[in-house]
Design an enzyme around this catalytic site. Structure first.
Site, short mmCIF file in Angstrom:
data_model
loop_
_atom_site.label_atom_id
_atom_site.label_comp_id
_atom_site.label_asym_id
_atom_site.label_seq_id
_atom_site.Cartn_x
_atom_site.Cartn_y
_atom_site.Cartn_z
N ALA A 1 0.83 -1.21 0.00
CA ALA A 1 0.00 0.00 0.00
C ALA A 1 0.86 1.25 0.00
O ALA A 1 1.81 1.37 0.77
CB ALA A 1 -0.91 0.00 1.22
N TYR B 1 7.76 11.23 -0.39
CA TYR B 1 7.70 9.85 -0.91
C TYR B 1 9.08 9.21 -0.92
O TYR B 1 9.27 8.06 -0.52
CB TYR B 1 7.10 9.91 -2.32
N1 CAA Z 1 11.62 14.20 -13.37
C1 CAA Z 1 12.31 15.19 -13.95
N2 CAA Z 1 11.87 16.47 -14.00
C2 CAA Z 1 10.69 16.73 -13.43
C3 CAA Z 1 9.93 15.74 -12.78
C4 CAA Z 1 10.43 14.44 -12.79
N3 CAA Z 1 9.77 13.41 -12.24
N4 CAA Z 1 8.81 16.33 -12.28
C5 CAA Z 1 8.87 17.61 -12.60
N5 CAA Z 1 9.98 17.87 -13.32
C6 CAA Z 1 10.38 19.13 -13.90
C7 CAA Z 1 9.33 19.58 -14.91
O1 CAA Z 1 9.55 18.96 -16.17
C8 CAA Z 1 9.58 21.06 -14.94
O2 CAA Z 1 10.70 21.34 -15.74
P1 CAA Z 1 10.67 22.56 -16.78
O3 CAA Z 1 10.52 23.77 -15.93
O4 CAA Z 1 11.98 22.43 -17.48
O5 CAA Z 1 9.47 22.29 -17.68
C9 CAA Z 1 9.96 21.39 -13.49
O6 CAA Z 1 10.37 20.14 -12.91
C10 CAA Z 1 8.80 21.92 -12.67
O7 CAA Z 1 7.71 21.03 -12.79
P2 CAA Z 1 6.21 21.52 -12.89
O8 CAA Z 1 6.06 22.67 -13.85
O9 CAA Z 1 5.35 20.31 -13.14
O10 CAA Z 1 5.97 22.13 -11.42
P3 CAA Z 1 4.67 22.10 -10.55
O11 CAA Z 1 4.95 22.82 -9.30
O12 CAA Z 1 3.49 22.48 -11.40
O13 CAA Z 1 4.47 20.52 -10.23
C11 CAA Z 1 5.10 18.39 -9.45
C12 CAA Z 1 5.48 19.85 -9.57
C13 CAA Z 1 3.83 18.22 -8.61
C14 CAA Z 1 6.27 17.71 -8.73
C15 CAA Z 1 4.82 17.78 -10.84
O14 CAA Z 1 5.85 18.17 -11.73
C16 CAA Z 1 4.82 16.28 -10.81
O15 CAA Z 1 3.83 15.67 -10.43
N6 CAA Z 1 5.95 15.67 -11.21
C17 CAA Z 1 6.10 14.23 -11.18
C18 CAA Z 1 6.88 13.80 -9.95
C19 CAA Z 1 7.11 12.34 -10.04
O16 CAA Z 1 7.97 11.87 -10.76
N7 CAA Z 1 6.31 11.56 -9.31
C20 CAA Z 1 6.37 10.15 -9.40
C21 CAA Z 1 4.99 9.61 -9.30
S1 CAA Z 1 4.92 7.86 -9.66
C22 CAA Z 1 5.50 7.13 -8.29
O17 CAA Z 1 5.78 7.72 -7.30
C23 CAA Z 1 5.62 5.65 -8.35
C24 CAA Z 1 7.01 5.23 -8.15
O18 CAA Z 1 7.34 4.68 -7.12
C25 CAA Z 1 7.97 5.40 -9.26
#
Ligand code: CAA
Length: 241
Positions: free
Chosen positions: A83, A147
């Site tokens: 979970a 996380y």
């Molecule tokens: N890897 C690399 N770069 C990332 C990134 C990631 N995972 N997430 C965000 N960025 C970058 C974006 O591309 C952006 O770059 P640019 O300015 O060059 O376009 C910069 O960071 C800022 O991002 P946002 O404009 O999206 O900023 P925000 O404040 O609107 O949102 C955020 C931030 C909520 C973190 C959103 O970007 C997001 O959800 N990112 C994904 C984070 C992630 O990878 N989560 C994993 C989820 S899956 C999981 O957790 C399962 C597992 O175990 C693998």
């Protein structure tokens, strides 16, 4: 002898694939879930696997839920701590609530679920505890300080507890999935997924839940007793440790 397995978060995503694979491998399986009744009912109908509702973030609820599973199915030999939730956000925007929610479920949940089962596993001199950590606990991930902290903690917990369980026939291992095609990953903004994540996965695709489930079945087996304290990465080559 049919062994019993309990999978947390076992009615959707990776957990559902794990529960199903364990059933297919001949185990008696119970699937825990916290919130989505509709998905749980559908999963139960489709698989015949009994489902149990409680939050892994609540110690008392875990103890009571485990008791019920053991009344229904017998002692739990295999625990899969799967979970997990995300509350992503850059640290400068992260609230205490986002931090606590993730730590409570993804890290404290391991204590809450494993602790009530530990004594029974010790008494029976057999146990398998399989913790689903994450690539992002290994490498850290921007937007996931909560996380990544919890998932790294899961690995530390695994290594410490493995040493305690070893003499009692209990193995404790972690699996670190990479980006798997579940609702959790699909919640990542599409542009971020396409621009910042997929290009870094050498196999050039998201993983399948079943590819994590087969790791669990391997570690759960009676003849996997020499594997303990290990971290098994399944991430398409995105991060190598
Ligand atoms: N890897 C690399 N770069 C990332 C990134 C990631 N995972 N997430 C965000 N960025 C970058 C974006 O591309 C952006 O770059 P640019 O300015 O060059 O376009 C910069 O960071 C800022 O991002 P946002 O404009 O999206 O900023 P925000 O404040 O609107 O949102 C955020 C931030 C909520 C973190 C959103 O970007 C997001 O959800 N990112 C994904 C984070 C992630 O990878 N989560 C994993 C989820 S899956 C999981 O957790 C399962 C597992 O175990 C693998």
């Amino acid at each position: 002898m049919t062994r019993t397995a309990l999978v947390t978060g076992g009615t959707r995503g990776i957990g559902a694939a794990i529960a199903t694979a364990l059933k297919d491998a001949g185990y008696s399986v119970a699937a825990n879930y916290a919130g989505n009744d509709e998905a749980a009912a559908k999963f139960k109908d489709e698989t015949g696997i009994p489902v149990y509702k409680w939050s892994v973030a609540d110690y008392e609820a875990c103890a009571a839920g485990i008791k019920q599973v053991e009344v229904d199915l017998g002692p739990v030999d295999i625990l899969v701590n799967n979970a997990g939730i995300t509350r992503d956000g850059m640290f400068h925007k992260m609230t205490l609530e986002q931090w606590k929610a993730v730590i409570d479920t993804n890290l404290n949940g391991l204590f809450n679920m494993t602790h009530p089962l530990w004594e029974g596993m010790r008494e029976r001199s057999f146990g398998r505890v399989i913790n689903i950590s994450s690539i992002n606990g290994q490498k850290g991930q921007m937007g996931q300080s909560n996380y990544s902290a919890a998932k790294a903690g899961d690995i530390g917990f695994t290594k410490a507890l493995a040493q305690e369980g070893a003499r009692k026939g209990i193995t404790v291992n972690a699996i670190c999935p990479g980006y798997i095609g579940t609702e959790m990953v699909r919640a990542v903004p599409e542009e971020v997924l396409n621009k910042s994540i997929l290009p870094h996965i050498p196999v050039n695709r998201l993983g399948e839940p079943e590819e994590i489930a087969r790791c669990v079945v391997f570690l759960a087996a009676d003849d996997s007793g020499f594997i303990t304290g290990s971290t098994l990465s399944a991430n398409g080559g995105q991060y190598m440790v």
